[in-house]
Scaffold this motif. Structure first.
Motif, PDB file in Angstrom:
ATOM      1  N   TYR A  64      48.692  40.028  41.492  1.00  0.00           N
ATOM      2  CA  TYR A  64      49.457  39.958  40.468  1.00  0.00           C
ATOM      3  C   TYR A  64      48.883  40.824  39.396  1.00  0.00           C
ATOM      4  O   TYR A  64      49.364  41.038  38.498  1.00  0.00           O
ATOM      5  N   GLN A  65      47.458  41.066  39.352  1.00  0.00           N
ATOM      6  CA  GLN A  65      46.714  41.912  38.267  1.00  0.00           C
ATOM      7  C   GLN A  65      46.934  43.326  38.609  1.00  0.00           C
ATOM      8  O   GLN A  65      46.526  44.058  37.810  1.00  0.00           O
ATOM      9  N   LYS A  66      47.817  43.718  39.660  1.00  0.00           N
ATOM     10  CA  LYS A  66      47.676  45.174  40.193  1.00  0.00           C
ATOM     11  C   LYS A  66      49.019  45.698  39.470  1.00  0.00           C
ATOM     12  O   LYS A  66      49.949  44.835  39.385  1.00  0.00           O
ATOM     13  N   GLU A  78      46.715  35.970  43.494  1.00  0.00           N
ATOM     14  CA  GLU A  78      46.078  36.343  42.165  1.00  0.00           C
ATOM     15  C   GLU A  78      45.892  37.741  41.795  1.00  0.00           C
ATOM     16  O   GLU A  78      45.998  38.326  40.953  1.00  0.00           O
TER      17      GLU A  78
END
Length: 150
Positions: free
Chosen positions: A10-12, A7
């Protein structure tokens, strides 16, 4: 390096993931050097295999549309991977240290580049270049379509 969940990954941004890969590469290489010194050759082998996997992932993430710098970076990653393989085979700390040194310089340059904001002139030039490239692509399609209609 701390444990990172999917998770969080995926935010990077792709730039942040590249920085994380450089950090992981340096950690694996440093750990392998320590393992070789301590005669933990199986552990060193595993870390060097992970290092090669990271180099592969870095190479796969190159944007080849960036021009010659992308080709040079690809060649550098291949050189580093070759040295990791040879250093692993020979358990040669100097070869692995050389790869670590290159990785440290790349990571430092990458970090600096991420902190540097493009100037207005650079942004404008990039916009003009993109517009030019889009027009060239449209003209190529039109030319191909015109040739097919004859």
């Amino acid at each position: 390096m701390n444990f990172i969940t999917e998770e969080v990954i995926y935010q990077k941004s792709s730039q942040e993931i590249t920085a994380l890969l450089y950090e992981a590469l340096m950690n694996q290489l440093s750990g392998a050097i320590d393992d070789i010194k301590e005669k933990k050759l199986i552990d060193a082998n595993k870390k060097l295999q992970k290092s090669n996997d990271i180099l592969y992932r870095l190479g796969a993430g190159i944007n080849y549309e960036a021009g010659i710098i992308a080709d040079q970076l690809d060649a550098l990653y291949n050189y580093m991977a070759d040295n990791v393989i040879e250093g692993n085979r020979k358990k040669d700390i100097a070869m692995i240290q050389q790869v670590l040194s290159i990785a440290e310089r790349l990571a430092e340059a990458w970090s600096t580049a991420m902190k540097t904001k493009p100037s207005a002139a650079q942004t404008n030039l990039r916009r003009k270049t993109n517009a030019y490239e889009q027009n060239v692509m449209v003209l190529e399609r039109e030319t191909e379509r015109f040739g097919e209609e004859k």
